[in-house]
Design a protein around this motif. Structure first.
Motif, PDB file in Angstrom:
ATOM      1  N   MET A  65      26.707 -44.545  79.080  1.00  0.00           N
ATOM      2  CA  MET A  65      25.796 -45.666  79.298  1.00  0.00           C
ATOM      3  C   MET A  65      24.360 -45.244  79.070  1.00  0.00           C
ATOM      4  SD  MET A  65      23.484 -47.274  81.498  1.00  0.00           S
ATOM      5  CE  MET A  65      23.699 -46.706  83.168  1.00  0.00           C
ATOM      6  N   ASP A  66      24.000 -44.034  79.546  1.00  0.00           N
ATOM      7  CA  ASP A  66      22.637 -43.536  79.359  1.00  0.00           C
ATOM      8  C   ASP A  66      22.290 -43.366  77.883  1.00  0.00           C
ATOM      9  OD1 ASP A  66      21.932 -43.520  82.000  1.00  0.00           O
ATOM     10  OD2 ASP A  66      22.275 -41.377  82.306  1.00  0.00           O
ATOM     11  N   VAL A  67      23.257 -42.931  77.096  1.00  0.00           N
ATOM     12  CA  VAL A  67      23.022 -42.768  75.654  1.00  0.00           C
ATOM     13  C   VAL A  67      22.611 -44.097  75.034  1.00  0.00           C
ATOM     14  CG1 VAL A  67      24.129 -42.268  73.437  1.00  0.00           C
ATOM     15  CG2 VAL A  67      24.579 -40.800  75.408  1.00  0.00           C
ATOM     16  N   PHE A  68      23.315 -45.151  75.393  1.00  0.00           N
ATOM     17  CA  PHE A  68      23.026 -46.453  74.796  1.00  0.00           C
ATOM     18  C   PHE A  68      21.849 -47.150  75.461  1.00  0.00           C
ATOM     19  CE2 PHE A  68      27.271 -45.632  73.225  1.00  0.00           C
ATOM     20  CZ  PHE A  68      27.111 -45.975  71.879  1.00  0.00           C
ATOM     21  N   LEU A  69      21.554 -46.787  76.709  1.00  0.00           N
ATOM     22  CA  LEU A  69      20.327 -47.289  77.334  1.00  0.00           C
ATOM     23  C   LEU A  69      19.112 -46.772  76.585  1.00  0.00           C
ATOM     24  CD1 LEU A  69      18.828 -48.689  79.702  1.00  0.00           C
ATOM     25  CD2 LEU A  69      18.960 -46.507  80.914  1.00  0.00           C
ATOM     26  N   ALA A  70      19.106 -45.470  76.296  1.00  0.00           N
ATOM     27  CA  ALA A  70      17.984 -44.888  75.541  1.00  0.00           C
ATOM     28  C   ALA A  70      17.903 -45.480  74.151  1.00  0.00           C
ATOM     29  CB  ALA A  70      18.146 -43.370  75.478  1.00  0.00           C
ATOM     30  N   ALA A  71      19.052 -45.660  73.496  1.00  0.00           N
ATOM     31  CA  ALA A  71      19.053 -46.238  72.152  1.00  0.00           C
ATOM     32  C   ALA A  71      18.561 -47.686  72.170  1.00  0.00           C
ATOM     33  CB  ALA A  71      20.458 -46.171  71.562  1.00  0.00           C
ATOM     34  N   GLU A  72      18.920 -48.415  73.217  1.00  0.00           N
ATOM     35  CA  GLU A  72      18.466 -49.804  73.348  1.00  0.00           C
ATOM     36  C   GLU A  72      16.948 -49.886  73.438  1.00  0.00           C
ATOM     37  OE1 GLU A  72      18.522 -53.399  76.686  1.00  0.00           O
ATOM     38  OE2 GLU A  72      19.895 -51.694  76.899  1.00  0.00           O
ATOM     39  N   HIS A  73      16.364 -49.052  74.302  1.00  0.00           N
ATOM     40  CA  HIS A  73      14.915 -49.093  74.483  1.00  0.00           C
ATOM     41  C   HIS A  73      14.177 -48.584  73.242  1.00  0.00           C
ATOM     42  CE1 HIS A  73      14.468 -50.443  78.621  1.00  0.00           C
ATOM     43  NE2 HIS A  73      15.539 -49.739  78.917  1.00  0.00           N
ATOM     44  N   ALA A  74      14.719 -47.546  72.611  1.00  0.00           N
ATOM     45  CA  ALA A  74      14.076 -47.027  71.400  1.00  0.00           C
ATOM     46  C   ALA A  74      14.102 -48.056  70.283  1.00  0.00           C
ATOM     47  CB  ALA A  74      14.760 -45.740  70.959  1.00  0.00           C
ATOM     48  N   SER A  75      15.237 -48.729  70.113  1.00  0.00           N
ATOM     49  CA  SER A  75      15.328 -49.746  69.059  1.00  0.00           C
ATOM     50  C   SER A  75      14.467 -50.966  69.392  1.00  0.00           C
ATOM     51  CB  SER A  75      16.784 -50.170  68.849  1.00  0.00           C
ATOM     52  OG  SER A  75      17.330 -50.770  70.013  1.00  0.00           O
ATOM     53  N   ARG A  76      14.334 -51.267  70.683  1.00  0.00           N
ATOM     54  CA  ARG A  76      13.447 -52.372  71.089  1.00  0.00           C
ATOM     55  C   ARG A  76      11.996 -52.034  70.772  1.00  0.00           C
ATOM     56  NH1 ARG A  76      10.757 -53.558  76.025  1.00  0.00           N
ATOM     57  NH2 ARG A  76      10.346 -55.804  76.253  1.00  0.00           N
ATOM     58  N   ARG A  77      11.616 -50.769  71.040  1.00  0.00           N
ATOM     59  CA  ARG A  77      10.250 -50.349  70.744  1.00  0.00           C
ATOM     60  C   ARG A  77       9.958 -50.450  69.250  1.00  0.00           C
ATOM     61  NH1 ARG A  77      10.575 -45.050  71.634  1.00  0.00           N
ATOM     62  NH2 ARG A  77      10.368 -44.478  69.462  1.00  0.00           N
ATOM     63  N   LYS A  78      10.896 -49.987  68.435  1.00  0.00           N
ATOM     64  CA  LYS A  78      10.675 -49.967  66.987  1.00  0.00           C
ATOM     65  C   LYS A  78      10.861 -51.341  66.342  1.00  0.00           C
ATOM     66  CE  LYS A  78      12.365 -45.195  66.753  1.00  0.00           C
ATOM     67  NZ  LYS A  78      13.487 -44.323  66.317  1.00  0.00           N
ATOM     68  N   GLY A  79      11.861 -52.078  66.813  1.00  0.00           N
ATOM     69  CA  GLY A  79      12.200 -53.326  66.136  1.00  0.00           C
ATOM     70  C   GLY A  79      11.532 -54.568  66.678  1.00  0.00           C
ATOM     71  N   LEU A  80      11.057 -54.500  67.943  1.00  0.00           N
ATOM     72  CA  LEU A  80      10.451 -55.686  68.552  1.00  0.00           C
ATOM     73  C   LEU A  80       9.003 -55.460  68.985  1.00  0.00           C
ATOM     74  CD1 LEU A  80      13.450 -56.907  70.757  1.00  0.00           C
ATOM     75  CD2 LEU A  80      12.782 -57.736  68.502  1.00  0.00           C
ATOM     76  N   LEU A  81       8.760 -54.386  69.731  1.00  0.00           N
ATOM     77  CA  LEU A  81       7.429 -54.192  70.302  1.00  0.00           C
ATOM     78  C   LEU A  81       6.385 -53.838  69.245  1.00  0.00           C
ATOM     79  CD1 LEU A  81       8.290 -52.268  73.588  1.00  0.00           C
ATOM     80  CD2 LEU A  81       8.073 -54.731  73.212  1.00  0.00           C
ATOM     81  N   TRP A  82       6.742 -52.942  68.323  1.00  0.00           N
ATOM     82  CA  TRP A  82       5.778 -52.568  67.292  1.00  0.00           C
ATOM     83  C   TRP A  82       5.464 -53.733  66.344  1.00  0.00           C
ATOM     84  CZ3 TRP A  82       1.986 -49.504  66.587  1.00  0.00           C
ATOM     85  CH2 TRP A  82       1.486 -49.248  65.304  1.00  0.00           C
ATOM     86  N   PRO A  83       6.463 -54.477  65.839  1.00  0.00           N
ATOM     87  CA  PRO A  83       6.138 -55.656  65.023  1.00  0.00           C
ATOM     88  C   PRO A  83       5.319 -56.701  65.787  1.00  0.00           C
ATOM     89  CG  PRO A  83       8.416 -55.025  64.674  1.00  0.00           C
ATOM     90  CD  PRO A  83       7.914 -54.200  65.824  1.00  0.00           C
TER      91      PRO A  83
END
Length: 207
Positions: A65-83
């Motif tokens: 679960m922790d692996v995918f929690l980190a991946a979720e937040h990283a992808s959110r940062r790159k795919g949503l927050l930065w744009p």
């Protein structure tokens, strides 16, 4: 999905609600971002990771679960927050993106306590070399005759400041206001860092 090997599976436009997984389910550590000439849009990745993360959370398989929690937040940062920041150029969107970046760098979104310990340990070492370069406090300088002692005194002062022990045997005098401010800033950083460490380790232990 229990027992399924889903490594390299391509989830573009997939709806992964209500997933059931077990210890044999294998998504790999990252979903496949492309297949043939197609690419999963960045805006879809956080939702895909979130669905997988929730499935492992429901199954109480915490390490995965922790692996995918980190991946979720990283992808959110790159795919949503930065744009979002590039579109609006506002302080709010930038601070949200920067906060996510800092949390990822510090503890991989609270999933890596040992990374947090390592980075926390670097902070007083960094300040110690700043103090060494700027000049030791008066009490330390008067009792220091070589480089090894100077490094030791600067580390001692930095560590007691960072941990907010404040013995008071080594301090900067009033004629060095900037270094007094810097040591106060280090004490604040130490209090915050140690509080974060407690939260991160408690999260691991309580589960």
């Amino acid at each position: 999905m229990s027992g399924s090997d889903l490594r390299d599976a391509y989830f573009e436009d997939a709806r992964l609600h209500g997933l059931k997984v077990n210890h044999l389910t294998n998504f790999g550590e990252r979903i496949a971002s492309g297949w043939s000439k197609r690419e999963i849009p960045d805006v879809q990745k956080p939702d895909i990771y979130r669905s997988i993360r929730l499935a492992y959370e429901d199954a109480e398989i915490w390490d995965t679960m922790d692996v995918f929690l980190a991946a979720e937040h990283a992808s959110r940062r790159k795919g949503l927050l930065w744009p979002a920041f590039k579109k609006s150029k506002s302080l709010k969107t930038f601070s949200t993106w920067l906060g996510s970046l800092c949390r990822g760098a510090y503890s991989n979104y609270a999933t890596s306590p040992w990374r947090a310990v390592f980075i926390t340990a670097l902070i007083p070492v960094f300040f110690a070399f700043v103090y060494l370069a700027a000049g030791l406090p008066n009490a330390a300088a008067s009792s220091t005759s070589n480089v090894a002692q100077s490094v030791g005194q600067s580390l001692y002062f930095s560590l007691t400041t960072f941990t907010t022990l404040g013995y008071g045997d080594v301090t900067y005098s009033a004629d060095r206001p900037f270094l007094r401010f810097l040591s106060t800033l280090e004490a604040f950083a130490g209090a915050v860092s140690m509080a974060l460490l407690v939260v991160i380790f408690a999260r691991k232990v309580i589960r």
